[in-house]
Design an enzyme around this catalytic site. Structure first.
Site, PDB file in Angstrom:
ATOM      1  N   ALA A   1      53.992  68.960  74.009  1.00  0.00           N
ATOM      2  CA  ALA A   1      53.107  70.206  74.202  1.00  0.00           C
ATOM      3  C   ALA A   1      53.607  71.482  73.437  1.00  0.00           C
ATOM      4  CB  ALA A   1      52.618  70.579  75.638  1.00  0.00           C
TER       5      ALA A   1
ATOM      6  N   ASP B   1      51.239  65.929  67.795  1.00  0.00           N
ATOM      7  CA  ASP B   1      51.813  64.492  67.755  1.00  0.00           C
ATOM      8  C   ASP B   1      51.571  63.604  66.761  1.00  0.00           C
ATOM      9  OD1 ASP B   1      52.324  65.194  70.093  1.00  0.00           O
ATOM     10  OD2 ASP B   1      51.089  63.743  71.296  1.00  0.00           O
TER      11      ASP B   1
ATOM     12  N   VAL C   1      35.222  61.998  64.068  1.00  0.00           N
ATOM     13  CA  VAL C   1      35.940  62.257  62.804  1.00  0.00           C
ATOM     14  C   VAL C   1      36.162  60.577  62.219  1.00  0.00           C
ATOM     15  CG1 VAL C   1      37.557  62.911  61.052  1.00  0.00           C
ATOM     16  CG2 VAL C   1      36.216  64.548  62.661  1.00  0.00           C
TER      17      VAL C   1
ATOM     18  N   GLY D   1      43.490  69.701  70.720  1.00  0.00           N
ATOM     19  CA  GLY D   1      44.443  69.729  71.824  1.00  0.00           C
ATOM     20  C   GLY D   1      45.108  70.734  71.786  1.00  0.00           C
ATOM     21  N   PHE D   2      46.661  70.761  72.503  1.00  0.00           N
ATOM     22  CA  PHE D   2      47.369  71.758  72.350  1.00  0.00           C
ATOM     23  C   PHE D   2      47.715  72.383  70.804  1.00  0.00           C
ATOM     24  CE2 PHE D   2      49.072  69.982  76.165  1.00  0.00           C
ATOM     25  CZ  PHE D   2      48.667  71.034  76.990  1.00  0.00           C
TER      26      PHE D   2
ATOM     27  N   GLU E   1      56.813  60.106  86.291  1.00  0.00           N
ATOM     28  CA  GLU E   1      55.749  60.892  86.898  1.00  0.00           C
ATOM     29  C   GLU E   1      54.681  59.733  87.506  1.00  0.00           C
ATOM     30  OE1 GLU E   1      56.033  65.015  84.573  1.00  0.00           O
ATOM     31  OE2 GLU E   1      54.507  63.753  83.891  1.00  0.00           O
TER      32      GLU E   1
END
Lengths: 429, 429
Positions: free
Chosen positions: B307, B291, B71, B5-6, B162
């Protein structure tokens, strides 16, 4: 009207704004531009690039209603289509329910050799192809790795030729630099054709050209060979086994079960034999068009199941109905054959336009222009152009997503639902 | 390194071209730009527009290997990650496995109120939302039709705001003209927030602005209300039942099970408590970032799961490892907070940049520019711009496809696989 593929949509558009009260029934909410489906399967385009919502396409025609439903039959006596729990009455019925892939008595092959007719088929194939490379990367057994890097495409018609070429380009270009343990350029792509040449409906010289072009891309073209078995290990060509993790079925289609719904006379591909005006014999109120129909062409042979035939038939039916309403009649349906095209890869295609035959770059440019032109919806057209330009310049593939599975094991993947061979559901083409 | 991810990707890029031998493990083959996932769920963008293959992103770094695998645990004693059948040894471990939606003890709600964390979640939600309109069109019972046209979004953080705004625009604009029996503009969109204001991490005035903007779009904003039950009929807010066919869960996240893998101390959201250098206390070779980590910020409170935090943490770990290799150390991780943004709809957003607060069009322009800039991959950036321009001009939505089901009944839809709450699999963020 049942089915919003090329045939159904053309008929609907003809009737748009007329005095007719039109209901379009499809099991999907979108019209699919099937000729480019192979690009979704090979990570070149997104599904939304080649599909448009039927409601949007037809929303300006206030006399057209769109129903999202699975059709499971027709009651001719009551004049109604049976769709899920309800009946939809009709005065005139247009069946344009398309075709599905067929395994000629070997339905058990479908698990191992998925076909390519629907969006879900394409994203499933994309997943299988991309996962094969991923598994090869971490496979320690050499023979197993080779099987994972072997792709067999069964069928040498346009879809088979396009799939083989696109997989070859994906492996040799887009994926080339991305792995550490395998070299995707060593992938084997085998195209199996039972007939003595590829693209049998094209002129012989173009079949030759297509074969050369594919071989230049590294595709192993096997003519005059048939698949005699198909399982999780691979295929058997005659007696010769080929270990392959990925098999693509492009060998045959079968019409949707509309023939059974009507209890009509069908040919050996399940297509309903229709008259010169595309009606069911004895039923001037029932039309069967597109891939579902067996319509005799000018040369005395049935017309092929291609988009131009479907479109022209749809337009004809729309015009005929409007003529009937005005108390006139129309001459019989005549197909105007403008030619045929198939693409092999970047800068490579074959095309036949009446007496003119093209190959290589000119054919590819023509193919690109024609497909962009016919793609429905302005937005899709520019997105596709942009994607192609991007792929062309970079050799990359933009939609290399493995979605719809939680692990990397092929066994974990959910295959799309089977295509209801038994009269359940109409097919969006 | 587990998770691309980020956070994971930022760390990998820092280490690209260094002397380290880097293995990036992710259960997906793509990096997902999660902040735009709500646009996939509301038919504005295709999955491929907001996702890039991890291999492509990292292919130029020859010291980085990418492994597609689930994993399921870490063996600290052996210094290895357990991924499916094999173990991947490590000297240094970076866990960046993200978060998943959480139902706070009501996992049975997940069937009725899907969340939005993965591509499959987004396409599933898109399907549910579009099918609700389709079913409403053919529903004869008035109460049932109203329930089908009721959309409840649970949670008033950025994702909830959103989603509510995007569903409202979809109903009021893109779908407005496409139906014959229903008027999509009459759809009810209800945003439920347990806290006294929307966007609680934003300054109070911007919460107000967001509420006004949503209400102008026709969203019914319910503050100080909690969902007490969730089933196939709808939700209950306190004692009040609301019949709704579509419920979107945006109320809470839980860290991935990395904490359990490490048997580490976690906070009540399952995040691993890490030290100032983002390592697991007592294990300088194990980093937890993004996160999955509970990292105390300058104000003494844990940093939010957004992010920018993830990216900066990833970069910090990469720099720290390079410094360590050079025999140096780095000061502790400090988050540079550049602000936060949330979009409400067309020409409408809220943004906070240090002391500056923006709303309306300026915030929306800033939001658009920032998101395009951060989208990974040149191709995605232009496709997204093009789609947005198209949606902006026409109010249409380009990706209105109902895929992955064979019929139009919601019950037929296959929900994506559950998110493995119990230690199985790392999450791609």
């Amino acid at each position: 009207m049942v089915g919003a593929g090329f045939a159904g949509l053309a008929a609907a558009k003809q009737l748009g704004g007329s005095g007719f009260d039109v209901t379009v029934v499809d099991r999907h909410n979108y019209h699919l531009f099937q000729p480019l489906l192979y690009q979704v399967a090979t990570a070149g385009l997104s599904p939304a690039d080649i599909a448009s919502p039927i409601r949007s396409i037809l929303s300006r025609y206030k006399n057209i209603r769109v129903v999202l439903a699975n059709v499971s039959g027709v009651s001719i006596d009551e004049g109604a289509v049976i769709a899920e729990e309800r009946q939809i009455p009709y005065d005139v019925l247009i069946l344009a329910t398309g075709a599905q892939h067929a395994y000629f008595g070997h339905d058990e092959w479908s698990v191992h050799a998925p076909g390519l007719k629907r969006v879900d088929d394409a994203t499933y194939l994309r997943r299988r192809i991309l996962v094969a490379f991923e598994r090869a990367e971490s496979e320690v057994d050499e023979a197993r790795r080779q099987a994972l890097l072997t792709f067999v495409v069964v069928g040498g018609g346009p879809t088979g030729v396009e799939m083989a070429g696109a997989i070859a380009e994906l492996a040799r270009k887009a994926l080339a630099a991305d792995f550490r343990h395998i070299d995707p350029r060593n992938a084997r792509i085998i195209l199996v054709q039972a007939a003595p040449r590829l693209l049998p409906t094209f002129p012989e010289p173009l079949s030759q050209r297509a074969k050369f072009a594919l071989e230049r891309l590294g595709v192993d073209v096997r003519l005059n060979q048939s698949v005699t078995s198909c399982d999780s290990e691979g295929v058997r060509l005659g007696e010769v086994p080929i270990e392959a993790a990925t098999i693509v079925w492009a060998a045959g289609v079968m019409a949707s079960p509309a023939g059974r719904w009507l209890q009509a006379e069908v040919d050996n591909a399940g297509r309903v034999r229709v008259g010169e005006d595309l009606t069911l014999p004895g039923h001037p109120e029932i039309f069967v068009i597109g891939d579902t129909a067996n319509c005799i062409g000018n040369d005395g042979r049935p017309l092929a199941g291609v988009a131009p035939v479907a479109k022209q038939q749809g337009e004809f039916v729309g015009q005929l109905l409007k003529a009937r309403a005005a108390g006139r009649t129309l001459p019989r349906f005549r197909y105007r054959d403008f030619g045929a095209m198939a693409t092999i890869g970047r800068k490579s295609a074959v095309a036949q336009l009446g007496p003119i035959r093209l190959h290589g770059l000119p054919a590819w440019l023509l193919w690109s222009a024609a497909h962009i032109y016919y793609l429905i919806g302005f937005r899709n057209r520019i997105t596709v152009v942009l994607n192609w330009a991007w792929n062309y310049v970079t050799f990359q593939r933009g939609t290399r997503l493995i979605t719809g599975l939680s692990g990397s094991r092929v066994e974990d993947m959910a295959a799309p639902a089977p295509m209801e061979p038994d009269g359940v559901g109409n097919l969006n083409r």
